[in-house]
Design a protein around this motif. Structure first.
Motif, PDB file in Angstrom:
ATOM      1  N   ASP A  18       1.016  -6.573  -7.415  1.00 45.24           N
ATOM      2  CA  ASP A  18      -0.063  -6.335  -6.456  1.00 45.24           C
ATOM      3  C   ASP A  18      -1.393  -6.381  -7.204  1.00 45.24           C
ATOM      4  O   ASP A  18      -1.536  -5.771  -8.273  1.00 45.24           O
ATOM      5  CB  ASP A  18       0.091  -4.947  -5.809  1.00 45.24           C
ATOM      6  CG  ASP A  18       1.290  -4.889  -4.887  1.00 45.24           C
ATOM      7  OD1 ASP A  18       1.935  -5.940  -4.687  1.00 45.24           O
ATOM      8  OD2 ASP A  18       1.584  -3.794  -4.378  1.00 45.24           O
ATOM      9  N   ASP A  31      -4.610  -4.963  -7.040  1.00 43.64           N
ATOM     10  CA  ASP A  31      -5.364  -3.885  -6.385  1.00 43.64           C
ATOM     11  C   ASP A  31      -6.741  -3.690  -7.023  1.00 43.64           C
ATOM     12  O   ASP A  31      -7.727  -3.435  -6.337  1.00 43.64           O
ATOM     13  CB  ASP A  31      -4.602  -2.549  -6.520  1.00 43.64           C
ATOM     14  CG  ASP A  31      -3.530  -2.400  -5.463  1.00 43.64           C
ATOM     15  OD1 ASP A  31      -3.286  -3.376  -4.741  1.00 43.64           O
ATOM     16  OD2 ASP A  31      -2.937  -1.310  -5.382  1.00 43.64           O
ATOM     17  N   HIS A  43      -1.993  -9.555   0.075  1.00 41.46           N
ATOM     18  CA  HIS A  43      -1.855  -8.100  -0.020  1.00 41.46           C
ATOM     19  C   HIS A  43      -2.715  -7.561   1.120  1.00 41.46           C
ATOM     20  O   HIS A  43      -3.904  -7.286   0.942  1.00 41.46           O
ATOM     21  CB  HIS A  43      -2.362  -7.619  -1.381  1.00 41.46           C
ATOM     22  CG  HIS A  43      -1.923  -6.241  -1.735  1.00 41.46           C
ATOM     23  ND1 HIS A  43      -0.702  -5.717  -1.365  1.00 41.46           N
ATOM     24  CD2 HIS A  43      -2.538  -5.246  -2.450  1.00 41.46           C
ATOM     25  CE1 HIS A  43      -0.602  -4.486  -1.815  1.00 41.46           C
ATOM     26  NE2 HIS A  43      -1.691  -4.176  -2.471  1.00 41.46           N
ATOM     27  N   HIS A  90      -0.842  -3.202   1.450  1.00 40.73           N
ATOM     28  CA  HIS A  90      -1.436  -2.262   0.508  1.00 40.73           C
ATOM     29  C   HIS A  90      -0.986  -0.845   0.917  1.00 40.73           C
ATOM     30  O   HIS A  90      -1.024  -0.501   2.102  1.00 40.73           O
ATOM     31  CB  HIS A  90      -2.954  -2.407   0.613  1.00 40.73           C
ATOM     32  CG  HIS A  90      -3.733  -1.629  -0.386  1.00 40.73           C
ATOM     33  ND1 HIS A  90      -3.430  -1.589  -1.733  1.00 40.73           N
ATOM     34  CD2 HIS A  90      -4.847  -0.855  -0.230  1.00 40.73           C
ATOM     35  CE1 HIS A  90      -4.316  -0.833  -2.352  1.00 40.73           C
ATOM     36  NE2 HIS A  90      -5.181  -0.363  -1.467  1.00 40.73           N
ATOM     37  N   TYR A  91      -0.583  -0.046  -0.048  1.00 44.61           N
ATOM     38  CA  TYR A  91      -0.043   1.303   0.203  1.00 44.61           C
ATOM     39  C   TYR A  91       1.239   1.257   1.044  1.00 44.61           C
ATOM     40  O   TYR A  91       1.578   2.236   1.683  1.00 44.61           O
ATOM     41  CB  TYR A  91      -1.084   2.205   0.907  1.00 44.61           C
ATOM     42  CG  TYR A  91      -2.075   2.877  -0.020  1.00 44.61           C
ATOM     43  CD1 TYR A  91      -2.792   2.141  -0.954  1.00 44.61           C
ATOM     44  CD2 TYR A  91      -2.300   4.239   0.040  1.00 44.61           C
ATOM     45  CE1 TYR A  91      -3.698   2.743  -1.804  1.00 44.61           C
ATOM     46  CE2 TYR A  91      -3.209   4.859  -0.811  1.00 44.61           C
ATOM     47  CZ  TYR A  91      -3.907   4.098  -1.731  1.00 44.61           C
ATOM     48  OH  TYR A  91      -4.804   4.710  -2.573  1.00 44.61           O
ATOM     49  N   HIS A 106       1.650  -3.451 -10.830  1.00 44.32           N
ATOM     50  CA  HIS A 106       0.246  -3.803 -10.581  1.00 44.32           C
ATOM     51  C   HIS A 106      -0.337  -4.533 -11.789  1.00 44.32           C
ATOM     52  O   HIS A 106       0.036  -4.243 -12.929  1.00 44.32           O
ATOM     53  CB  HIS A 106      -0.564  -2.538 -10.268  1.00 44.32           C
ATOM     54  CG  HIS A 106      -0.160  -1.893  -8.982  1.00 44.32           C
ATOM     55  ND1 HIS A 106       0.972  -1.107  -8.861  1.00 44.32           N
ATOM     56  CD2 HIS A 106      -0.706  -1.954  -7.739  1.00 44.32           C
ATOM     57  CE1 HIS A 106       1.088  -0.697  -7.606  1.00 44.32           C
ATOM     58  NE2 HIS A 106       0.084  -1.202  -6.900  1.00 44.32           N
TER      59      HIS A 106
END
Ligand SMILES: [Zn+2]
Length: 450
Positions: free
Chosen positions: A159, A161, A260, A293-294, A396
């Motif tokens: 991911d 982020d 994402h 996301h999350y 990540h």
């Protein structure tokens, strides 16, 4: 299981036979009898019982009870626990009903039934499939689960982020996190000597081990105010030169780029569509895969989120996992699809449920009993290997930074080394695996009679 099916109804004739019978008449002429629940289900009294190598969910308060009866080798097997309803309750998220969540919709893991029963690393659905296969393997030819008869599958992913470090935030974070702080390190962070831009570290490590992975980018740009008061979305702009360059690199090297989707994406089909088309347009690619996301989907009605994915043309989504503990949130380590109760039909989007995130091994390690990340990874890998399933891993991009995430990249190296010891696994991008699974499912369906 990899076998076509045919649903039949009892013709009433004496010699009527079915391989699997789902009903209350245990005298029925069948090889395997699964007895359905007869009473209304008491979720609060739900118990877990382990017997004969299987886990049974006792919906009716029957136990102590002998759930599995066999009349000898090669003869009838009677299961007095509703495996069909168990699978239904797992794959629809019913076991999560009533679970408390925090302001970012992250579940309180301590109250989750599978966590309380220490079953996060047991893919119950796959265990039933293998059990049934073992009953029929002498009489039925099963389609292999993975290409080239590989025993299990591995999907690696990252991911994106926070790939551009905000120096003052990280300097403060570093100062608070460490017991022993190095002033030189703080200076390095403030002077830009430390970086979260770690794409090529991952691609080089994976390429050296002949592995492929997928990278998920967010298409909308968040900010600190939005982060604090509306949604914790990433801050970067994918249209910037460094992002365009890295996207070219990933494409050229055979890595997948997926979306994402932002924290609130699932709440508006139109906004979600804009995110997808913005990323496709910016990176000049077609996107078939998504991760929220999350892990932020509609947790109470996951099939609603899946219907949006279907409408937007995604082939797969990879978001069904618990934030605070690794493992199989829906009790499955194989690809699956949701059933939509309002449409009364199966949705087409393949679920590639992650079972391991970097933070499970570090930030959330207090929720598990493994002495180190090694035992944690071994436990998951052992389960996926045993049940011939799929391991979907998420690291990540920023955690390759050893100063702010000490040991995190090493845990990934450990995972790779364990994988090479096991060998015999299928690895490709999530997108290609979803395509493979779709083709396999269509082949099975084309030979089945509903
Ligand atoms: Zn994220």
């Amino acid at each position: 299981m990899g076998v076509p099916w045919q649903f039949v109804s009892d013709s009433g004739t004496e010699d009527f036979y079915a391989d699997i019978y789902y009903g209350g008449d245990i005298e029925f002429n069948a090889r395997l009898i699964i007895v359905p629940c007869r009473f209304s289900v008491h979720w609060s009294r739900l118990q877990m019982i382990e017997q004969d190598g299987l886990v049974f969910l006792d919906f009716e308060g029957k136990s102590p009870y002998n759930f599995l009866k066999s009349e000898g080798i090669g003869s009838k097997i009677i299961i007095s626990c509703d495996l069909i309803f168990t699978v239904f309750s797992l794959l629809t998220g019913k076991l999560e009903q009533g679970l408390k969540k925090n302001r970012w919709d992250i579940h309180n893991i301590q109250d989750f039934a599978l966590y309380k029963w220490n079953l996060m690393h047991l893919p119950i659905v796959d265990s039933y499939a293998l059990f049934m296969k073992s009953i029929f393997q002498s009489s039925i030819q099963f389609l292999p689960k993975w290409p080239e008869n590989k025993r299990f599958a591995v999907i690696l992913s990252h991911d994106v982020d926070y790939p551009e470090m905000i120096r003052w935030i990280e300097a403060i974070r570093y100062s608070f996190q460490k017991r022993k702080i190095s002033l030189a390190k703080i200076r390095d962070i403030l002077h830009g000597e430390e970086s979260f831009w770690r794409f090529t570290n991952w691609t080089e490590l994976e390429t050296a081990n002949r592995l492929k992975s997928s990278f998920y980018f967010t298409a909308i740009k968040g900010n600190l105010l939005r982060y604090l008061f509306i949604a914790p979305d990433p801050f970067y702009n994918v249209g910037k030169y460094n992002f365009l360059t890295i996207a070219e690199h990933l494409k050229n090297e055979g890595f997948e780029i997926g979306l994402h989707s932002s924290f609130k994406a699932f709440q508006s089909e139109d906004k979600f569509r804009m995110e997808k088309s913005h990323l496709e347009h910016t990176f000049r690619i077609k996107i078939t895969g998504n991760r929220h996301h999350y892990w932020h989907i509609n947790h109470d009605r996951p099939f609603d989120t899946s219907l949006i994915h279907q409408n937007l043309g995604f082939i797969y989504d990879s978001s069904v996992v618990m934030e605070k503990h690794s493992g199989f949130r829906y009790g499955i380590c194989s690809p699956f699809t949701f059933f939509h109760p309002d449409l009364q039909s199966e949705l087409s989007v393949i679920q590639l449920a992650p079972s391991l995130m970097d933070d499970h091994l570090f930030g959330h390690s207090k929720h598990c009993s493994f002495p180190s990340y090694k035992e944690h990874i071994d436990s998951l890998l052992g389960a996926v290997h045993k049940y011939e399933g799929m391991l979907v891993v998420d690291y990540h991009v920023r955690v390759f930074n050893e100063t702010l995430f000490p040991g995190w990249a090493n845990s990934y190296r450990y995972l790779i080394s364990r994988l090479s010891e096991y060998g015999g696994f299928y690895n490709t991008t999530a997108s290609e695996l979803a395509d493979y699974w779709k083709t396999r499912s269509k082949l099975i369906e084309s030979q089945s009679i509903s």
